[in-house]
Design an enzyme around this catalytic site. Sequence first.
Site, PDB file in Angstrom:
ATOM      1  N   THR A  34     104.482  17.635  26.566  1.00 57.57           N
ATOM      2  CA  THR A  34     105.126  18.352  27.671  1.00 57.57           C
ATOM      3  C   THR A  34     104.189  19.333  28.331  1.00 57.57           C
ATOM      4  OG1 THR A  34     107.291  18.085  26.683  1.00 57.57           O
ATOM      5  CG2 THR A  34     107.045  19.898  28.230  1.00 57.57           C
ATOM      6  N   LYS A 186     109.678  22.000  13.784  1.00 59.31           N
ATOM      7  CA  LYS A 186     110.393  22.118  15.063  1.00 59.31           C
ATOM      8  C   LYS A 186     111.877  22.184  14.727  1.00 59.31           C
ATOM      9  CE  LYS A 186     110.906  20.144  19.697  1.00 59.31           C
ATOM     10  NZ  LYS A 186     110.455  19.121  20.676  1.00 59.31           N
TER      11      LYS A 186
HETATM   12  N1  DGL Z   1     107.936  13.925  24.636  1.00 53.77           N
HETATM   13  C1  DGL Z   1     107.901  15.125  23.811  1.00 53.77           C
HETATM   14  C2  DGL Z   1     106.516  15.250  23.148  1.00 53.77           C
HETATM   15  O1  DGL Z   1     105.524  14.880  23.775  1.00 53.77           O
HETATM   16  C3  DGL Z   1     108.148  16.331  24.640  1.00 53.77           C
HETATM   17  C4  DGL Z   1     108.313  17.537  23.815  1.00 53.77           C
HETATM   18  C5  DGL Z   1     107.192  18.554  24.060  1.00 53.77           C
HETATM   19  O2  DGL Z   1     106.002  18.214  24.121  1.00 53.77           O
HETATM   20  O3  DGL Z   1     107.558  19.751  24.100  1.00 53.77           O
HETATM   21  O4  DGL Z   1     106.455  15.726  22.005  1.00 53.77           O
END
Ligand code: DGL
Length: 350
Positions: A34, A186
């Site tokens: 992200t 997480k």
């Molecule tokens: N698709 C998720 C990842 O790349 C998004 C979550 C993020 O990076 O915060 O882990």
Amino acid sequence: MKNFKTLLLVAAALLVSLSLGAKPKIRIIATGGTIAGVSSTSASSAYTAGQVGIQTLLDAVPQILNLADVSGEQLVNIGSQDMNDEVWLKLAKRINVLLNEEGYDGIVITHGTDTMEETAYFLNLTVKSDKPVVLAGSMRPSNAISADGPANLYNAVAAAVSPNTRGYGVLCCMNNQLLDAKTVIKTHTIDCDTFEGGPSGIIGYIYNGEAHMLQTPNNKHTINSVFDVTKLDRLPQVGIVYGYANASALPMQAFVDAKFDGIVLAGVGDGNFYKDVFDVAVKAQNQGIQIVRSSRCPTGPTCLNSEVDDEKYHFVAALDLNPQKARVLLMLALTKTHDWQEIQQFFKEY
Ligand code: DGL
């Protein structure tokens, strides 16, 4: 001869001055996530991870240049839900070359948050240096209102240049906090303060560009790890089976039929599993597939010989590792041994 001596003295003085004034050399390895994501509108929660490259991330935080001599490389650009063994092996090998052969003082890895804890733990067991290796990500995409990525990246570089973080193993840096690779988890699907450090809490924090450490890890890692991926081009196959009331044995059986090398159980309570699943687990162990009991509970250890007689079945108890990290350690343990007692000892040490 006198001129030669003078030349040597001048050269030595120049080297000293350069070394005193030179900023630490930090390499940023981008993998996506992200932090590199883009949303359709800055207010939208809909976005795609792994869209912008390393230079865009660095351009968003020019203040980093005050901290370090920074350079970057793009290893992959993926959402971390797609993180895989091939990237892990490339990443660990690349970090070891950068730190041990190319003279870098620290590494920052930009990474998605979904599997950041798993990558951090894998690197904690395979990086052969006590120099700082810090993962950073974000919960909001790069073009969001109050994007958290730039600050997390700046803080991760601050942690990587700090003498205070050397020897702590691989760290995650999110939301001004530093978390160690073994305990980081997480905990929330969307909050910026999603990462926690389990019962022992965070290992440190960043404030005004300084790293402040609160505790030291009590497990083996990095230069004290016996695991070495230098000559590995694949990792053992280990799956995870989730435990629940009246659980089907089909997922466990599927891993057995596929001849997986190990199976971790995200069991109920203290690593317990439904009787049908238990029966398949016993057969799997007897076929040489190592079973590790972990728990779906977010906190608390999975204890050895509790409700399950591990000595009798040769199961391994995950102790303080959650299922996803137990899988990482079992994969690496199986590159060293298939003896359940030796594997259990690894779970006590790492
Ligand atoms: N698709 C998720 C990842 O790349 C998004 C979550 C993020 O990076 O915060 O882990």
